[in-house]
Design an enzyme around this catalytic site. Structure first.
Site, PDB file in Angstrom:
ATOM      1  CB  CYS A 164       2.471  -3.859  -4.458  1.00  0.00           C
ATOM      2  SG  CYS A 164       0.903  -4.628  -4.884  1.00  0.00           S
ATOM      3  CD  GLU A 165       1.398  -5.473 -11.705  1.00  0.00           C
ATOM      4  OE1 GLU A 165       0.553  -6.289 -12.099  1.00  0.00           O
ATOM      5  OE2 GLU A 165       2.413  -5.170 -12.349  1.00  0.00           O
ATOM      6  CG  HIS A 166      -2.089  -5.818  -7.425  1.00  0.00           C
ATOM      7  ND1 HIS A 166      -1.774  -7.040  -6.873  1.00  0.00           N
ATOM      8  CD2 HIS A 166      -2.156  -6.015  -8.766  1.00  0.00           C
ATOM      9  CE1 HIS A 166      -1.658  -7.933  -7.843  1.00  0.00           C
ATOM     10  NE2 HIS A 166      -1.875  -7.342  -8.987  1.00  0.00           N
ATOM     11  CG  HIS A 167      -2.926  -2.171  -3.159  1.00  0.00           C
ATOM     12  ND1 HIS A 167      -2.597  -3.512  -3.126  1.00  0.00           N
ATOM     13  CD2 HIS A 167      -4.284  -2.117  -3.117  1.00  0.00           C
ATOM     14  CE1 HIS A 167      -3.696  -4.237  -3.045  1.00  0.00           C
ATOM     15  NE2 HIS A 167      -4.738  -3.421  -3.044  1.00  0.00           N
ATOM     16  CD  GLN A 205       7.647 -12.237  -3.019  1.00  0.00           C
ATOM     17  OE1 GLN A 205       7.042 -11.457  -2.298  1.00  0.00           O
ATOM     18  NE2 GLN A 205       8.242 -13.327  -2.553  1.00  0.00           N
ATOM     19  CG  HIS A 233       3.985  -8.164  -0.521  1.00  0.00           C
ATOM     20  ND1 HIS A 233       3.894  -7.872  -1.856  1.00  0.00           N
ATOM     21  CD2 HIS A 233       4.796  -9.247  -0.422  1.00  0.00           C
ATOM     22  CE1 HIS A 233       4.602  -8.734  -2.546  1.00  0.00           C
ATOM     23  NE2 HIS A 233       5.167  -9.587  -1.696  1.00  0.00           N
ATOM     24  CB  CYS A 235      -0.600  -4.177  -0.251  1.00  0.00           C
ATOM     25  SG  CYS A 235       0.097  -5.741  -0.779  1.00  0.00           S
TER      26      CYS A 235
END
Length: 274
Positions: A164-167, A205, A233, A235
């Site tokens: 996941c590019e956010h976390h 995703q 996920h 996250c």
């Protein structure tokens, strides 16, 4: 060419030999006997000369080809060494960054358990994001075939792992892919390879699903493409709302899968049933 028998007066011209008024001598007959031998010798001499000339030319060509092969090999080796050096430099920078992170978290990067952790983490991150260095053209080369087939092709339950590019934590699950061939089919394993290319990048995703569908559509120009991804996920599981059983489903329908309800329904029925 010298003949051992006769004199020049014996062989003024061939007309003398063939003349009805000329009486053949022993030297004339010798000439007749030697002509085939002379021709054979001339032919053999000509062939030998051609062979030596050809050998010399082949030697020049062979030397040139060997030189070109060696030059190309050296260029490839230099290119490979350059890429390896660049990757090593990047890995070293990532390793230092992980050391900084661990230190800022309050860890002792000098203790036994963490001595090589920054390096291992750097190698792992490079592997998990190796999709940036790969393209669909690289893997689909020579794997697309002309085939008179127009019915649906489905490959389901393709396992995928991504970050996941956010976390920067993992999400993982399965991809289901279908396409309607337009006189072209692709090796089935290549569909899984396409999933691998785009999942081995920092992702969300929704984008991942669309990238897979678009890549297949561009490569095959089919009548339609459908992609569904089901993923968990971390996250959501490890942090935030911490919902252990939550999963995310995304889909992209292109072409006939988008326009024709019956085609879309058939795909979903074949892939989503448990």
């Amino acid at each position: 060419m010298l003949l051992p028998l006769g004199t020049t007066s014996d062989f003024k011209n061939h007309g003398d030999i063939l003349s009805d008024t000329t009486q053949p001598t022993a030297n004339h007959w010798a000439c007749f006997l030697l002509i085939p031998q002379c021709l054979e010798f001339a032919v053999e001499l000509h062939l030998r000369m051609e062979y030596h000339q050809s050998s010399e030319m082949n030697g020049v060509v062979s030397d040139y080809l060997n030189m070109r092969i060696e030059s190309t090999h050296n260029d490839l080796c230099k290119e490979k060494e350059s890429k390896e050096a660049e990757e090593s430099k990047k890995r070293s920078l990532i390793e230092k960054s992980y050391s900084t992170i661990l230190s800022e978290l309050g860890e002792d990067v000098g203790r036994e358990g963490l001595l090589r952790t920054p390096l291992r983490a750097a190698k792992a991150m490079q592997f998990l994001t190796k999709g940036y260095k790969e393209t669909t053209q690289d893997i689909l080369n020579d794997a697309i075939f002309d085939e008179n087939h127009e019915e649906m092709v489905i490959v389901k339950d393709i396992e995928l792992f991504s970050l996941c590019e956010h976390h920067l934590v993992p999400f993982f699950g399965k991809a289901h892919i279908a396409y309607l061939p337009n006189k072209k089919v692709v090796g089935l394993s290549k569909l899984a390879r396409i999933v691998e290319i785009y999942s081995r990048r920092l992702q969300v995703q929704e984008r991942l699903t669309k990238q897979i569908a678009s890549a297949i559509s561009e490569a095959l120009e089919p009548a339609g493409v459908a992609v569904v991804i089901e993923a968990v996920h971390m996250c959501m599981v490890m942090r935030g709302v911490q919902k252990m059983n939550a999963s995310t489903v995304t889909s992209v329908m292109l072409g006939k899968f988008h326009d024709d309800f019956k085609t879309r329904k058939e795909f979903l029925a074949l892939t989503m049933r448990k």
